[in-house]
Design a protein around this motif. Structure first.
Motif, mmCIF file in Angstrom:
data_model
loop_
_atom_site.group_PDB
_atom_site.id
_atom_site.type_symbol
_atom_site.label_atom_id
_atom_site.label_comp_id
_atom_site.label_asym_id
_atom_site.label_seq_id
_atom_site.Cartn_x
_atom_site.Cartn_y
_atom_site.Cartn_z
ATOM 1 N N ARG A 57 0.813 -1.210 0.000
ATOM 2 C CA ARG A 57 0.000 0.000 0.000
ATOM 3 C C ARG A 57 0.852 1.269 0.000
ATOM 4 O O ARG A 57 0.336 2.361 -0.239
ATOM 5 C CB ARG A 57 -0.938 -0.015 1.210
ATOM 6 C CG ARG A 57 -1.984 -1.107 1.138
ATOM 7 C CD ARG A 57 -2.850 -1.130 2.377
ATOM 8 N NE ARG A 57 -2.136 -1.649 3.537
ATOM 9 C CZ ARG A 57 -2.646 -1.708 4.761
ATOM 10 N NH1 ARG A 57 -3.875 -1.266 4.985
ATOM 11 N NH2 ARG A 57 -1.940 -2.201 5.756
ATOM 12 N N THR A 156 -0.218 6.038 7.412
ATOM 13 C CA THR A 156 0.607 5.619 6.279
ATOM 14 C C THR A 156 1.683 4.648 6.730
ATOM 15 O O THR A 156 1.977 3.658 6.051
ATOM 16 C CB THR A 156 1.245 6.840 5.605
ATOM 17 O OG1 THR A 156 0.222 7.742 5.195
ATOM 18 C CG2 THR A 156 2.069 6.424 4.398
ATOM 19 N N GLU A 159 0.264 1.269 7.200
ATOM 20 C CA GLU A 159 -0.033 0.595 5.940
ATOM 21 C C GLU A 159 1.202 -0.062 5.344
ATOM 22 O O GLU A 159 1.131 -0.695 4.285
ATOM 23 C CB GLU A 159 -0.636 1.585 4.944
ATOM 24 C CG GLU A 159 -2.037 2.025 5.325
ATOM 25 C CD GLU A 159 -2.626 3.025 4.355
ATOM 26 O OE1 GLU A 159 -1.882 3.470 3.450
ATOM 27 O OE2 GLU A 159 -3.822 3.350 4.507
ATOM 28 N N ALA A 183 4.050 1.376 -4.360
ATOM 29 C CA ALA A 183 2.672 1.113 -3.958
ATOM 30 C C ALA A 183 1.922 0.399 -5.078
ATOM 31 O O ALA A 183 2.011 0.780 -6.240
ATOM 32 C CB ALA A 183 1.981 2.425 -3.599
#
Length: 336
Positions: A57, A156, A159, A183
């Motif tokens: 991600r 973030t 993730e 990502a």
């Protein structure tokens, strides 16, 4: 098989009681045309209903991988972790900004309180209070925005954990620890759906393949040279309407398919045609000088007829030998 009276033999037995007559009658079998489903052994390839990629991600460096090929994972399990060093710097910057805004907020609060006190004593104008109030609100909103920005950076960073998209078995892990990825790049492929067998059959069998038909699954690891050995059953769940390169595609569902590998091939015996044949019980045949004979009851009496035999098949649970030539539908075969 239905017994008929075709011949009468008198056998004399002498015993202590005198002369005894035993009536021994030979049985007859009425030859009837039987419709038999022809089976064809083909290879089916194990496939998964769904194969989902576990994707990164965020961009960064893979710090650790927690699964290997063949591992069972559950939805939400951490497969790997991606680290972006810039996120740590951004977090420190966000903390410093929040600390600075907290200081400004304390100063603005003090100014507002002082202005309100002076206004109450008549030593300050209302405009000074309004300006202090506006400055206090501005700093308060800036602090809230800074806290929200820090929460985004923290989310973030979280993730960076790459999660399994569903329950299943890991098929491939195309990256290694230390790899730099972006990502959206897949880190693992998870077979999450039920396993099934995919068949690719010649176009000439397209008409005979029907959904719901029962098929036999061969023993795992046995090729055609070893002969077909039934190990289970399945059913044709779907026949695809498009023929590709002269092949019709069909899917076979198998309950408890076991621990097959994805893309592993195994033999499947499927119905491909129906034909009518004549058959007799195996005991009706006898061999003389290398030729197969059966005894047929005629108007003139029993007659030996040479026949050409084929393979065996099952008729209502009874074993029959196919007769390719020599007999006709309705003939009465004398059984020993």
């Amino acid at each position: 098989m239905r017994p008929l009276h075709s011949a009468l033999a008198n056998i004399l037995l002498i015993g202590a009681a005198g002369l005894v007559v035993v009536d021994a009658r030979a049985a007859e079998f009425l030859v009837k045309a039987t419709t038999v489903t022809e089976l064809k052994a083909v290879y089916g390839q194990v496939a998964s209903r769904t194969i989902l990629p576990a994707r990164a991600r965020i961009s960064g460096t893979v710090s650790s991988i927690r699964v290997t090929e063949g591992a069972q994972v559950g939805k939400g399990d951490v497969i790997a972790t991606v680290v972006d060093d810039k996120l740590a710097l951004q977090l420190r910057a966000a903390d410093a900004k929040i600390a600075a805004l907290n200081s400004q907020l304390d100063s603005a609060r003090t100014d507002l309180q002082r202005s309100q006190d002076l206004l109450a004593k008549g030593a300050a104008a209302q405009s000074r209070v309004d300006a202090a109030k506006t400055q206090f609100d501005v700093v308060t909103n800036q602090l809230a925005a800074a806290i929200a920005e820090k929460a985004v950076i923290e989310q973030t960073a979280k993730e960076g954990d790459i999660l399994a998209p569903a329950d299943g078995r890991v098929l491939t892990v195309p990256v290694a620890a230390g790899s730099v990825i972006v990502a959206g790049e897949p880190v693992a492929r998870v077979a999450s759906g039920q396993y099934y067998l995919r068949l690719s059959l010649p176009e000439r069998h397209a008409v005979e393949i029907t959904e719901g038909a029962r098929v036999d699954i061969g023993e795992r690891g046995k090729g055609t040279n070893a002969g077909f050995v039934k190990a289970g059953e399945g059913r044709i769940a779907k026949v695809y309407p498009e023929i590709e390169n002269g092949r019709v595609i069909a899917d076979v569902e198998v309950a408890d398919i076991g621990t097959y590998f994805v893309n592993e091939r195994t033999l499947v015996s499927i119905p491909v045609a129906k034909r009518t044949m004549l058959g007799v019980p195996p005991e009706a045949l006898r061999i003389a000088h290398g030729i197969d004979y059966v005894t047929v009851e005629t108007a003139e009496g029993p007659l030996d007829v040479a026949v050409v035999r084929g393979g065996t098949f099952q008729d209502a649970g009874q074993t029959r030998v196919e007769i390719l030539s020599g007999l006709a539908d309705g003939d009465k075969v004398v059984l020993p």
